[in-house]
Design an enzyme around this catalytic site. Structure first.
Site, PDB file in Angstrom:
ATOM      1  N   ASP A  69       0.888  -1.171   0.000  1.00 38.55           N
ATOM      2  CA  ASP A  69       0.000   0.000   0.000  1.00 38.55           C
ATOM      3  C   ASP A  69       0.921   1.215   0.000  1.00 38.55           C
ATOM      4  O   ASP A  69       1.675   1.430   0.960  1.00 38.55           O
ATOM      5  CB  ASP A  69      -0.864  -0.043   1.263  1.00 38.55           C
ATOM      6  CG  ASP A  69      -1.749   1.196   1.406  1.00 38.55           C
ATOM      7  OD1 ASP A  69      -1.528   2.191   0.679  1.00 38.55           O
ATOM      8  OD2 ASP A  69      -2.652   1.158   2.267  1.00 38.55           O
ATOM      9  N   TYR A 169      -9.623  14.784  -4.970  1.00 32.43           N
ATOM     10  CA  TYR A 169      -8.784  14.320  -6.087  1.00 32.43           C
ATOM     11  C   TYR A 169      -8.024  15.489  -6.721  1.00 32.43           C
ATOM     12  O   TYR A 169      -6.806  15.416  -6.933  1.00 32.43           O
ATOM     13  CB  TYR A 169      -9.673  13.625  -7.129  1.00 32.43           C
ATOM     14  CG  TYR A 169      -8.923  13.004  -8.281  1.00 32.43           C
ATOM     15  CD1 TYR A 169      -8.374  11.725  -8.176  1.00 32.43           C
ATOM     16  CD2 TYR A 169      -8.772  13.677  -9.490  1.00 32.43           C
ATOM     17  CE1 TYR A 169      -7.694  11.141  -9.243  1.00 32.43           C
ATOM     18  CE2 TYR A 169      -8.092  13.098 -10.560  1.00 32.43           C
ATOM     19  CZ  TYR A 169      -7.562  11.827 -10.422  1.00 32.43           C
ATOM     20  OH  TYR A 169      -6.881  11.259 -11.483  1.00 32.43           O
ATOM     21  N   LYS A 173      -3.912  16.104  -6.926  1.00 38.95           N
ATOM     22  CA  LYS A 173      -3.142  16.220  -8.167  1.00 38.95           C
ATOM     23  C   LYS A 173      -2.471  17.602  -8.281  1.00 38.95           C
ATOM     24  O   LYS A 173      -1.357  17.710  -8.812  1.00 38.95           O
ATOM     25  CB  LYS A 173      -4.027  15.931  -9.380  1.00 38.95           C
ATOM     26  CG  LYS A 173      -4.561  14.496  -9.432  1.00 38.95           C
ATOM     27  CD  LYS A 173      -3.458  13.439  -9.477  1.00 38.95           C
ATOM     28  CE  LYS A 173      -4.007  12.035  -9.682  1.00 38.95           C
ATOM     29  NZ  LYS A 173      -2.965  11.005  -9.752  1.00 38.95           N
TER      30      LYS A 173
HETATM   31  P1  NAD Z   1      -6.849   2.165 -12.179  1.00 36.65           P
HETATM   32  O1  NAD Z   1      -7.879   2.179 -11.128  1.00 36.65           O
HETATM   33  O2  NAD Z   1      -6.889   1.075 -13.203  1.00 36.65           O
HETATM   34  O3  NAD Z   1      -5.378   2.169 -11.566  1.00 36.65           O
HETATM   35  C1  NAD Z   1      -5.052   2.626 -10.295  1.00 36.65           C
HETATM   36  C2  NAD Z   1      -4.166   1.586  -9.654  1.00 36.65           C
HETATM   37  O4  NAD Z   1      -3.692   2.061  -8.402  1.00 36.65           O
HETATM   38  C3  NAD Z   1      -4.909   0.284  -9.412  1.00 36.65           C
HETATM   39  O5  NAD Z   1      -4.152  -0.798  -9.912  1.00 36.65           O
HETATM   40  C4  NAD Z   1      -5.029   0.220  -7.899  1.00 36.65           C
HETATM   41  O6  NAD Z   1      -5.038  -1.095  -7.377  1.00 36.65           O
HETATM   42  C5  NAD Z   1      -3.773   0.974  -7.491  1.00 36.65           C
HETATM   43  N1  NAD Z   1      -3.852   1.475  -6.119  1.00 36.65           N
HETATM   44  C6  NAD Z   1      -4.890   2.113  -5.526  1.00 36.65           C
HETATM   45  N2  NAD Z   1      -4.574   2.389  -4.252  1.00 36.65           N
HETATM   46  C7  NAD Z   1      -3.324   1.903  -4.036  1.00 36.65           C
HETATM   47  C8  NAD Z   1      -2.467   1.878  -2.913  1.00 36.65           C
HETATM   48  N3  NAD Z   1      -2.852   2.395  -1.742  1.00 36.65           N
HETATM   49  N4  NAD Z   1      -1.247   1.310  -3.049  1.00 36.65           N
HETATM   50  C9  NAD Z   1      -0.859   0.750  -4.223  1.00 36.65           C
HETATM   51  N5  NAD Z   1      -1.647   0.750  -5.324  1.00 36.65           N
HETATM   52  C10 NAD Z   1      -2.865   1.316  -5.221  1.00 36.65           C
HETATM   53  O7  NAD Z   1      -6.937   3.581 -12.888  1.00 36.65           O
HETATM   54  P2  NAD Z   1      -5.869   4.332 -13.832  1.00 36.65           P
HETATM   55  O8  NAD Z   1      -6.672   5.227 -14.679  1.00 36.65           O
HETATM   56  O9  NAD Z   1      -4.960   3.375 -14.478  1.00 36.65           O
HETATM   57  O10 NAD Z   1      -5.082   5.246 -12.791  1.00 36.65           O
HETATM   58  C11 NAD Z   1      -3.665   5.329 -12.740  1.00 36.65           C
HETATM   59  C12 NAD Z   1      -3.240   6.752 -12.419  1.00 36.65           C
HETATM   60  O11 NAD Z   1      -3.596   7.601 -13.499  1.00 36.65           O
HETATM   61  C13 NAD Z   1      -3.906   7.347 -11.173  1.00 36.65           C
HETATM   62  O12 NAD Z   1      -2.946   8.087 -10.436  1.00 36.65           O
HETATM   63  C14 NAD Z   1      -4.952   8.260 -11.745  1.00 36.65           C
HETATM   64  O13 NAD Z   1      -5.254   9.326 -10.881  1.00 36.65           O
HETATM   65  C15 NAD Z   1      -4.242   8.744 -12.998  1.00 36.65           C
HETATM   66  N6  NAD Z   1      -5.142   9.303 -14.015  1.00 36.65           N
HETATM   67  C16 NAD Z   1      -6.043   8.512 -14.675  1.00 36.65           C
HETATM   68  C17 NAD Z   1      -6.872   9.094 -15.629  1.00 36.65           C
HETATM   69  C18 NAD Z   1      -7.880   8.298 -16.412  1.00 36.65           C
HETATM   70  O14 NAD Z   1      -8.652   8.916 -17.166  1.00 36.65           O
HETATM   71  N7  NAD Z   1      -7.922   6.993 -16.335  1.00 36.65           N
HETATM   72  C19 NAD Z   1      -6.778  10.458 -15.886  1.00 36.65           C
HETATM   73  C20 NAD Z   1      -5.867  11.221 -15.187  1.00 36.65           C
HETATM   74  C21 NAD Z   1      -5.051  10.634 -14.251  1.00 36.65           C
END
Ligand code: NAD
Length: 271
Positions: A69, A169, A173
């Site tokens: 985590d 959120y 960021k």
């Molecule tokens: P996702 O939910 O598939 O991935 C997030 C990952 O983080 C998951 O695998 C989850 O298990 C892991 N996670 C959550 N809490 C955790 C913890 N405490 N310790 C370790 N791992 C943990 O979604 P995603 O879109 O792939 O998100 C990845 C990153 O991209 C994030 O930081 C998100 O804010 C950012 N992001 C995503 C988008 C989008 O449109 N998908 C846009 C902007 C930013």
């Protein structure tokens, strides 16, 4: 040393947090294809992380799954310990793990506020601090990279676009953005490069409701001048470049990979 342009991360060791799904999984696969050995961090479902690891090994790459985590200091330190035990050194950290816990501000609980800050902001700090400590303790290896180490912070367009209903959120960021820049300013003298990537809307689990139905996708596309929702590979390609010597003179920059979402598309007709 001449670098194979198809494998710009050859010989490097990269830890990707939150790599068992979505963008992190895409980055892990792309890094392996670019020649890096990859630590696939996960927090919950081990099977998903093991699947990515098997996939990478199946294509001749090197990978291990690492549970932690990112919001817990001792777990983060133990994860880096296991990573370095396995691979001998660390060259790249992608601090990608992130969550959303959405609520109108009047309904947002302190727990929702705190958990998002703990994972998205404190989690990136804990991982970046550990990476810097490791980078400083290992020699510069010009045969591997011109930098002693690279950190990529996964931010969001919401480091600059305010987001109603998501104050936790957006605050996390916005915090990532100035943490990344301050860190970059502090450690550049040690040949450590720190940059961020700000994805727009990428099709992953975190925002499934925003693209899952045709109606939701149509509304989402109003915010995207390029006319398509992004895929994890769009971000992964940017991450490979930012982690490689191709971007050796780039530091403290957020690379927006958003199909133009930050171009204020409402102003095409309005304004
Ligand atoms: P996702 O939910 O598939 O991935 C997030 C990952 O983080 C998951 O695998 C989850 O298990 C892991 N996670 C959550 N809490 C955790 C913890 N405490 N310790 C370790 N791992 C943990 O979604 P995603 O879109 O792939 O998100 C990845 C990153 O991209 C994030 O930081 C998100 O804010 C950012 N992001 C995503 C988008 C989008 O449109 N998908 C846009 C902007 C930013």
């Amino acid at each position: 040393m001449s670098v194979d342009p198809a494998r710009p991360l050859q010989g490097q060791k990269a830890l990707v947090t939150g790599a068992s799904s979505g963008i992190g999984a895409g980055v892990a696969r792309a890094f392996a294809a670019a020649g890096a050995a990859v630590g696939v961090n996960f927090v919950g479902r081990r099977e998903s992380a093991e699947r990515i690891v098997e996939e990478i090994r199946g294509t001749g790459g090197e990978a291990i799954a690492l549970q932690a985590d990112v919001a817990q200091e001792a777990k983060v330190q133990a994860m880096f310990e296991r990573f370095v035990e396995a691979f001998g050194r660390i060259d790249i950290l992608v601090a990608n793990a992130g969550i959303q816990q959405d609520a109108a501000v009047a309904d947002m609980t302190t727990a929702q506020w705190q958990r998002v800050i703990d994972v998205n902001l404190t989690g990136q700090f804990l991982c970046a601090r550990e990476a810097v400590r490791r980078f400083l303790g290992q020699p510069l290896e010009p045969a591997i990279s011109r930098a002693r180490g690279k950190i990529i912070c996964m931010s969001s367009v919401h480091e600059v676009i305010p987001w109603a209903g998501h104050v936790n959120y957006a605050a996390s960021k916005g915090g990532v953005m100035l943490m990344m820049k301050s860190l970059a300013q502090e450690v550049a003298q040690h040949r450590i490069r720190v940059n961020g990537i700000a994805p727009g809307a990428i099709k992953t689990a975190i925002n499934r409701a925003a693209w899952e139905t045709p109606e939701a996708e149509r509304k989402l596309l109003e915010l995207i001048p390029y006319g398509r929702v992004g895929e994890p590979d769009d971000i992964a390609r940017a991450a490979v470049w930012l982690a490689s010597d191709q971007s050796d003179y780039v530091m403290g920059t957020t690379l927006f990979v958003d199909g133009g979402m930050t171009l204020y598309p409402a102003f095409r007709e309005g304004g």
